[in-house]
Write an enzyme that holds these catalytic residues in place. Structure first.
Site, PDB file in Angstrom:
ATOM      1  N   GLY A  59      -0.131   9.362  -6.683  1.00  0.00           N
ATOM      2  CA  GLY A  59       0.231   8.059  -7.250  1.00  0.00           C
ATOM      3  C   GLY A  59       1.687   8.130  -7.637  1.00  0.00           C
ATOM      4  CD  GLN A  85       1.634 -12.579 -45.607  1.00  0.00           C
ATOM      5  OE1 GLN A  85       1.663 -11.723 -46.476  1.00  0.00           O
ATOM      6  NE2 GLN A  85       2.045 -13.807 -45.811  1.00  0.00           N
ATOM      7  CB  ALA A  94      -0.914  -0.032   1.220  1.00  0.00           C
ATOM      8  CD  GLU A 100       4.390  -3.596  -9.568  1.00  0.00           C
ATOM      9  OE1 GLU A 100       5.623  -3.622  -9.551  1.00  0.00           O
ATOM     10  OE2 GLU A 100       3.677  -4.568  -9.316  1.00  0.00           O
ATOM     11  N   GLY A 101       4.379   2.200 -11.649  1.00  0.00           N
ATOM     12  CA  GLY A 101       5.118   3.216 -12.403  1.00  0.00           C
ATOM     13  C   GLY A 101       4.540   3.371 -13.782  1.00  0.00           C
ATOM     14  CB  THR A 102       2.564   6.109 -15.378  1.00  0.00           C
ATOM     15  OG1 THR A 102       3.506   7.143 -15.044  1.00  0.00           O
ATOM     16  CG2 THR A 102       1.429   6.118 -14.385  1.00  0.00           C
ATOM     17  N   GLY A 161     -14.548  -8.128 -36.387  1.00  0.00           N
ATOM     18  CA  GLY A 161     -15.742  -8.135 -35.541  1.00  0.00           C
ATOM     19  C   GLY A 161     -15.622  -9.135 -34.398  1.00  0.00           C
TER      20      GLY A 161
END
Lengths: 403, 264
Positions: A154, A302, A147, A383-385, A360
């Site tokens: 953040g 491809q 936490a 865990e880190g942007t 689709g």
């Protein structure tokens, strides 16, 4: 003569180690191949068939986590004396990738327990703390969580507003933590709280808190875009009292513990991203084969598959290298950030293209492509942007060129 | 108090388990252009599923302390060592690699393998041989039976349950008519059927331990076995392509069509 012999031996060992590293990139050692195969078999047979349902039901895969615990996968790096598998970080990354290929949620549950919970206790805990907080969490019967994030911060982890005040022989914790993975299913957590506000990020400390515990409550489960089988919620601390012996590491060490933990943790996330990307590629390539039987293979299809495979393989090698550097106890922060950045961006790219390949069919829940697309988004955030990873890489590069 | 005879047999009991390296069950098989066999180069191989069940049963017996040692055996080229290591990771104690390669390996069949097993059983003083009931590549279902015959040992084939009772083995066999229970004396040969058990996943600590376990190399000649084949494969073909069916309007038409095709 003796000096020459010593020098040659040192060179031989260095070359040998270097050659071994290169060999590992070309082909994994037998031990790693075997454990990779065992995880792949487990993921294919036990996780892939239930992944869609787990996602729909938002159900924590308790049975599978216990089985994985029995296999040693919930505590890969933990020494056997404490109940773990005693293997290296490369093995752990391989395990997370293969499991995530079957179910992304299971991958993150395994990763958080290994890297974010057991990791810092292994590194910074006392012998007593290791026995109490590690051994019961190696079997899969109990999982832990980490936490750090708060509603107000953040990326800016140094601005922790959760407070810890010493009152007699107890720490009293107050505050709210946000976005905590595993928290509804966890039996313990590592909480980062400010012990000295004036010292700013050097005034943050880490605490081990059992769950459930008086003063600790959980917010409602977040309704997420993906990885629905793993729980994410707030942890609310209101006069949460814990013994002084529950501090992890020393006072003020919290930020350092968090950053070092995330350095390793991001390799686990890189591995998870690789696993999801691989699953998306498997889906797309398999579908492309079947579609060509009815019509001509569009040239661009491809190229798409080639780009997807190339993105995954490049990110995979970066991840392996970062893990091997960590295993060799060499600096690996820059490489880990590159691996996480590369793998998560590869995953979002590959899963998006997989939907394109399926057309689709990629948009409906009949095929797993849409679930992979939803699952990969988070890999660029937690865990880190990706933005933070770029900062980390840039800082390291600037330092290298500073002289 | 267990009878001395029983204690002598089981406390030092050694089990030989055969493990065969075959093309993985999930792979789509393709016939070689020259129609002499199937494509094996670069194709994923793994342990025969029935051999996995055999290993699991042997390891279970060891965990119950009913047998002392489990020895995994495989016949083939260098690559079969991977298969033996998988058995070691599941809990076997040591491995024996019987080296057969090249043309000999291509023509290796149940008769030669059963001779090898019979020789090894004598050499290792085995009390029990557990094999998979058949391999998923040739589907022969012969090795177990032939091995028992060569050794003049009793056999419990298609086993779905194995229990040690005094000095006898109680084997429940899956047969066409249902289930048959037999009691056979040790030493014996058992072949594993699908429902005997669910093979375990190798745990990480066991994979690490497997690395230290020994695999010994042996040549068929050392065992006095001639591996030359008495069979010659003439050709290998894909099964015929499924033809599209014909829809008929009435039962009368159906009968006519069947008569036309010479079926009735």
């Amino acid at each position: 003569m003796a000096a020459l012999f010593k020098a040659r031996r040192a060179l031989g060992m260095a070359v040998g180690h270097g050659v071994r590293c290169l060999n590992q990139l070309a082909e994994l050692p037998e031990l790693h191949q075997m454990m990779r195969q065992t995880c792949r078999d487990y993921a294919q047979k036990e996780l892939a068939p239930i992944a869609a349902q787990l996602d729909k039901d938002h159900k924590f895969p308790a049975k599978q986590i216990q089985e994985l615990g029995g296999m040693g996968v919930m505590a890969v790096e933990v020494p056997e004396s404490l109940g773990g598998a005693g293997m290296d970080y490369l093995a752990y990354c391989l395990a997370v990738e293969e499991l995530s290929r079957g179910c992304a949620s299971t991958g993150v549950i395994v990763s958080v327990n290994n890297s974010l919970y057991l990791g810092p206790i292994l590194k910074f805990g006392t012998e007593e703390q290791k026995k109490q907080w590690i051994t019961p969490f190696t079997t899969g019967k109990k999982v832990g969580c980490f936490a750090l994030s708060e509603p107000g911060n953040g990326s800016d982890a140094g601005a922790a507003s959760t407070l810890a005040q010493q009152e007699g022989n107890e720490w009293v914790l107050n505050g709210t933590k946000a976005w905590i993975t595993n928290c509804w299913d966890a039996s313990a957590t590592i909480i980062f709280a400010t012990t000295d506000k004036s010292l700013r990020h050097k005034g943050i400390s880490a605490f081990l808190v059992p769950m459930p515990h008086p003063g600790l409550s959980l917010g409602k489960k977040e309704d997420k875009l993906g990885i629905q089988a793993s729980s994410t919620a707030n942890i609310i601390l209101e006069d949460c009292r814990i013994p002084l012996s529950n501090m992890l590491g020393e006072r003020g060490m919290g930020f350092k513990i968090a950053m070092q933990t995330l350095d390793s943790g991001r390799l686990g996330i890189a591995a998870q991203a690789l696993g999801i990307a691989q699953a998306a590629l498997d889906c797309a390539a398999d579908y492309a084969h079947k579609r060509t039987a009815f019509g001509a293979l569009i040239g661009k299809l491809q190229f798409k598959l080639a780009d997807m495979a190339f993105a995954i393989e490049s990110a995979r090698l970066l991840t392996w290298r970062a893990a091997m550097l960590r295993d060799a106890k060499k600096p690996f922060t820059k490489e880990a950030a590159m691996a996480k950045l590369g793998a998560s961006e590869a995953a979002t790219f590959v899963s998006h293209q997989a939907i394109q390949v399926l057309g689709g069919m990629g948009y409906v829940t009949d095929m797993p492509a849409e679930r992979h697309y939803r699952d990969t988004c988070i890999t660029e955030i937690y865990e880190g942007t990706s933005e933070i990873q770029r900062l980390v890489i840039a800082n390291n590069i600037l330092k290298e060129y500073q002289q | 108090m267990l009878p001395l005879r029983f204690r002598r047999v089981t406390m030092s009991a050694r089990v030989l388990v055969g493990v065969k390296r075959v093309i993985d069950y999930a792979v789509k098989i393709r016939v070689k252009p020259d129609r002499t066999g199937v494509v094996t180069d670069g194709v994923k191989h793994s342990m025969n599923p029935f051999c996995e069940i055999a290993v699991e049963e042997a390891v279970k017996l060891k965990e119950k302390k009913l047998v002392k040692e489990v020895v995994a055996v495989s016949c083939g080229p260098q690559q079969v060592q991977e298969t033996i290591r998988t058995a070691l990771a599941m809990g076997a104690d040591r491995g024996i690699h019987v080296e057969v390669s090249g043309k000999d390996y291509e023509t290796l069949g149940p008769l030669q393998v059963s001779k090898i097993f019979a020789a090894l059983a004598k050499k290792e003083q085995a009390d029990l041989i557990i094999l998979g009931k058949q391999a998923i590549d040739d589907d022969c279902n012969q090795t177990g039976q032939m091995t028992a015959a060569l050794l003049d040992w009793p056999q419990g084939t298609f086993a779905s349950e194995v229990t040690l009772e005094a000095d006898k083995l109680k084997v429940v066999r899956e047969i066409d008519g249902g289930l048959e229970t037999i009691k056979i004396k040790l030493p014996a040969v058992v072949t594993a059927d699908l429902r005997l058990n669910t093979p375990r996943y190798a745990t990480l600590p066991n994979i690490m331990k497997a690395k230290k376990k020994k695999i010994v190399n042996v040549k068929p000649a050392d065992l006095g076995v001639d591996v030359s084949s008495r069979l010659e494969v003439l050709k290998v073909d894909e099964p015929p392509q499924r033809q599209s069916g014909v829809k008929v309007e009435t039962v009368h038409d159906l009968v006519e069509k069947l008569k036309e095709a010479g079926r009735i």
